[in-house]
Design a protein around this motif. Structure first.
Motif, PDB file in Angstrom:
ATOM      1  N   ALA A 285     -14.554 -23.358 -10.879  1.00 51.23           N
ATOM      2  CA  ALA A 285     -14.444 -24.235 -12.050  1.00 51.23           C
ATOM      3  C   ALA A 285     -13.055 -24.857 -12.152  1.00 51.23           C
ATOM      4  CB  ALA A 285     -14.770 -23.460 -13.320  1.00 51.23           C
TER       5      ALA A 285
ATOM      6  N   ASP B  19     -14.581 -30.376 -25.451  1.00 51.92           N
ATOM      7  CA  ASP B  19     -13.890 -30.315 -24.167  1.00 51.92           C
ATOM      8  C   ASP B  19     -12.523 -29.646 -24.275  1.00 51.92           C
ATOM      9  OD1 ASP B  19     -16.009 -31.537 -22.907  1.00 51.92           O
ATOM     10  OD2 ASP B  19     -15.103 -33.530 -22.912  1.00 51.92           O
TER      11      ASP B  19
ATOM     12  N   THR C 248     -18.571 -27.328 -14.973  1.00 50.99           N
ATOM     13  CA  THR C 248     -17.728 -27.626 -16.130  1.00 50.99           C
ATOM     14  C   THR C 248     -17.119 -26.334 -16.666  1.00 50.99           C
ATOM     15  OG1 THR C 248     -19.473 -27.341 -17.776  1.00 50.99           O
ATOM     16  CG2 THR C 248     -19.248 -29.548 -16.769  1.00 50.99           C
ATOM     17  N   ASP C 249     -16.098 -26.478 -17.487  1.00 52.88           N
ATOM     18  CA  ASP C 249     -15.493 -25.305 -18.106  1.00 52.88           C
ATOM     19  C   ASP C 249     -16.526 -24.545 -18.937  1.00 52.88           C
ATOM     20  OD1 ASP C 249     -13.035 -25.910 -16.979  1.00 52.88           O
ATOM     21  OD2 ASP C 249     -12.280 -26.925 -18.762  1.00 52.88           O
ATOM     22  N   GLN C 250     -17.368 -25.278 -19.660  1.00 49.80           N
ATOM     23  CA  GLN C 250     -18.398 -24.635 -20.474  1.00 49.80           C
ATOM     24  C   GLN C 250     -19.369 -23.836 -19.611  1.00 49.80           C
ATOM     25  OE1 GLN C 250     -17.390 -27.819 -20.915  1.00 49.80           O
ATOM     26  NE2 GLN C 250     -17.452 -28.398 -23.075  1.00 49.80           N
ATOM     27  N   GLU C 251     -19.781 -24.404 -18.483  1.00 51.50           N
ATOM     28  CA  GLU C 251     -20.693 -23.697 -17.580  1.00 51.50           C
ATOM     29  C   GLU C 251     -20.031 -22.437 -17.024  1.00 51.50           C
ATOM     30  OE1 GLU C 251     -23.328 -27.369 -15.766  1.00 51.50           O
ATOM     31  OE2 GLU C 251     -21.346 -26.979 -14.920  1.00 51.50           O
TER      32      GLU C 251
ATOM     33  N   VAL D 278     -11.407 -26.217 -22.429  1.00 52.56           N
ATOM     34  CA  VAL D 278     -10.275 -26.158 -21.504  1.00 52.56           C
ATOM     35  C   VAL D 278      -9.316 -25.043 -21.924  1.00 52.56           C
ATOM     36  CG1 VAL D 278      -8.214 -27.385 -20.710  1.00 52.56           C
ATOM     37  CG2 VAL D 278     -10.426 -28.550 -20.734  1.00 52.56           C
TER      38      VAL D 278
ATOM     39  N   GLN E 193     -17.810 -28.822  -9.320  1.00 55.02           N
ATOM     40  CA  GLN E 193     -19.116 -29.243  -9.811  1.00 55.02           C
ATOM     41  C   GLN E 193     -19.558 -28.404 -11.001  1.00 55.02           C
ATOM     42  OE1 GLN E 193     -21.919 -29.337  -6.611  1.00 55.02           O
ATOM     43  NE2 GLN E 193     -20.654 -30.662  -5.362  1.00 55.02           N
TER      44      GLN E 193
END
Length: 96
Positions: A23, A78, A31-34, A82, A29
């Protein structure tokens, strides 16, 4: 996980580290959330399955679980993602 498989906690922590590394890539590929969602799920699983996990990894996993418990990653902005990802990655890096 059982007390007969002491390496499970360490493997979970390595998996968390790999997720954080992927990440963190600029062209990642994920995201930070994923990444946070995946890390939270692994940490929660370890805490539930091995509440007495070895101190060398259990303390880190429990800290990650506390940091991510109850977080709604779907509604997280976002900037918030982060900041949380940096905090989580710092804990993971410190464990390595």
């Amino acid at each position: 996980m059982s007390e007969h498989d002491p390496q499970t906690c360490r493997r979970a922590l390595r998996e968390i580290g790999e997720i954080a590394a992927v990440a963190g890539l600029a062209e990642g590929q994920m995201t930070d959330q994923e990444a946070l969602r995946s890390i939270a799920a692994i940490a929660e699983w370890v805490v539930e399955e091995a509440p007495e996990a070895r101190a060398d990894c259990g303390d880190v996993v429990r800290q990650l679980e506390r940091m991510t418990a109850g977080v709604d990653f779907e509604t997280m902005g976002d900037r918030e993602a982060v900041e949380m990802f940096r905090a989580v990655a710092g804990v993971v890096k410190g464990a390595g």
